[in-house]
Write a protein that holds these residues in place. Structure first.
Motif, short mmCIF file in Angstrom:
data_model
loop_
_atom_site.label_atom_id
_atom_site.label_comp_id
_atom_site.label_asym_id
_atom_site.label_seq_id
_atom_site.Cartn_x
_atom_site.Cartn_y
_atom_site.Cartn_z
N ALA A 63 30.60 -21.83 16.45
CA ALA A 63 29.26 -21.23 16.51
C ALA A 63 29.32 -19.80 17.02
O ALA A 63 28.63 -18.91 16.51
N ASP A 64 30.13 -19.56 18.06
CA ASP A 64 30.23 -18.20 18.62
C ASP A 64 30.83 -17.23 17.60
O ASP A 64 30.36 -16.09 17.47
N LEU A 65 31.86 -17.66 16.89
CA LEU A 65 32.50 -16.78 15.93
C LEU A 65 31.56 -16.48 14.76
O LEU A 65 31.50 -15.34 14.28
N ALA A 66 30.85 -17.50 14.30
CA ALA A 66 29.89 -17.28 13.21
C ALA A 66 28.80 -16.31 13.65
O ALA A 66 28.37 -15.44 12.87
N ARG A 67 28.36 -16.44 14.91
CA ARG A 67 27.33 -15.54 15.41
C ARG A 67 27.85 -14.11 15.51
O ARG A 67 27.16 -13.15 15.19
N GLU A 68 29.08 -13.96 15.95
CA GLU A 68 29.67 -12.62 16.06
C GLU A 68 29.80 -11.96 14.69
O GLU A 68 29.54 -10.77 14.53
N LEU A 69 30.22 -12.74 13.70
CA LEU A 69 30.39 -12.20 12.35
C LEU A 69 29.06 -12.12 11.61
O LEU A 69 28.97 -11.47 10.57
#
Length: 389
Positions: free
Chosen positions: A360-366
């Motif tokens: 979730a964090d990586l998707a939000r960052e990207l």
């Protein structure tokens, strides 16, 4: 580097509130709209029709002449299947021109398909960049690739192949895990259906115009591990021989083929093993040992002079008949883990296991949707879809 405060500001996801759309409109990046449209395989006119505006309006948005209104951004996010935050700037973006990628079948790859493929590569780089902030990747070990690297491989395909084998310490025998070998030397490779049905027509391609060399192998064309390995070696040849050359030249394709043949089956070692006539048993044994197809071995026989052109033509005819009868069956790449790209997936697994990030964090960052991130990581769901009727 992306500002985490900004990330919190843009957090909204599907059905984002109008306030979020206003913020994104103020930070609108025209390049992101172009990227999303190309990934969706849509023309400006098609997007305009679905959003309910003129084609001229979409052109103005993408040329940064005039940004879209917040309500148009909400509709664009729905049409292009991206979070509304995707359209905001403020994060790394490596733009790549389609003229900077070597396509395995350039003539049969339509312009829109190339655009989709290039947009996909841009996202692969973004994912790589995000993961490299958390995990140390293998350094790029491709002579002459980095700007400050004074090492150079020979210009001729066969000599370059032999030199790279020596540089990578591969010896002169068969290379058991080609894709894994490339990844160990800092080359990013992927093998996902990034363009749905269009992926099958894109074939493979590569580019050396990113901070890391990148090779895209398509699963639709990877039902035969031997074809797959030759394609990977072919793209490696482009990276080695044609870094600064404009793609699309037929001579470059021949040179990449010659590189792949020598890299996988060095003439000095394979010559004496090749039969002087078509012998299916000998060729099958050699194919398994060297990890190459029977057709490529027949070509190698003709190329190195162990059989005549006429014998090679007859051999191809017999092989085609055997393939048609399915007496010779292709070997799926999935049965050979060393030939399936895994660098990005393993990097994410390591980052997740150490608490550096979550899906979730990586998707939000990207600013991607989670299914998109899973796709680029190669984590597609292979289960059949249950449909109630």
């Amino acid at each position: 580097m992306t500002d985490r405060t900004q990330l919190r500001l843009f957090r909204g996801g599907p059905g984002a509130a109008p306030a979020t759309a206003v913020v994104v409109a103020e930070a609108f990046d025209a390049g992101r709209l172009t990227q999303a449209r190309q990934l969706a395989g849509l023309t400006k006119a098609a997007v305009a029709e679905q959003v309910g505006v003129s084609g001229a309006a979409v052109s103005q948005w993408e040329s940064q002449t005039s940004p879209p209104r917040p309500d148009h951004l909400v509709r664009l996010a729905e049409v292009l299947d991206v979070p509304i935050e995707f359209f905001a700037g403020g994060r790394p973006f490596a733009r790549l021109d389609s003229a900077a990628a070597h396509f395995r079948s350039l003539r049969s790859t339509r312009v829109c398909q190339r655009a989709k493929a290039v947009a996909f590569v841009e996202q692969v780089w973004e994912l790589t960049y995000a993961l490299e902030k958390r995990v140390q990747f293998p350094p790029v070990d491709l002579p002459g690739f980095l700007p400050d690297d004074t090492d150079r491989l020979p210009d001729t395909p066969a000599a370059a192949a032999r030199s790279l084998r020596l540089h990578w310490g591969l010896g002169t025998g068969p290379i058991p895990h080609l894709v894994r070998t490339m990844e160990r030397h800092g080359i990013v490779a992927t093998m996902v259906s990034f363009a749905d049905a269009d992926t099958a027509t894109v074939n493979a391609f590569s580019t050396s115009r990113m901070p890391r060399p990148l090779i895209v192998l398509t699963p639709d064309r990877s039902d035969d591990v031997y074809w797959h390995r030759f394609t990977a070696a072919h793209e490696l040849g482009h990276l080695v021989l044609h870094r600064d050359a404009a793609p699309g030249d037929a001579q470059q394709e021949r040179e990449a083929d010659a590189f792949a043949a020598e890299f996988l089956t060095p003439a000095g070692q394979i010559h004496d093993q090749l039969p002087s006539r078509f012998d299916i048993k000998v060729l099958e044994q050699l194919g398994r040992e060297w990890g190459v197809s029977l057709k490529s071995l027949v070509y190698r026989c003709r190329e190195l002079g162990t059989i005549s052109d006429a014998s090679a033509r007859r051999a191809y005819q017999r092989l085609n008949h055997l393939y048609e009868l399915e007496i010779i069956a292709p070997q799926p790449v999935t049965n050979y883990p060393g030939e399936v790209p895994s660098l990005l997936a393993k990097a994410f697994e390591l980052a997740e296991s150490t608490g550096s990030t979550t899906m979730a964090d990586l998707a939000r960052e990207l600013r991607w949707k989670i299914p998109r991130l899973r796709l680029l990581l190669g984590q597609t769901d292979q289960r059949p879809v249950l449909r109630l009727v």
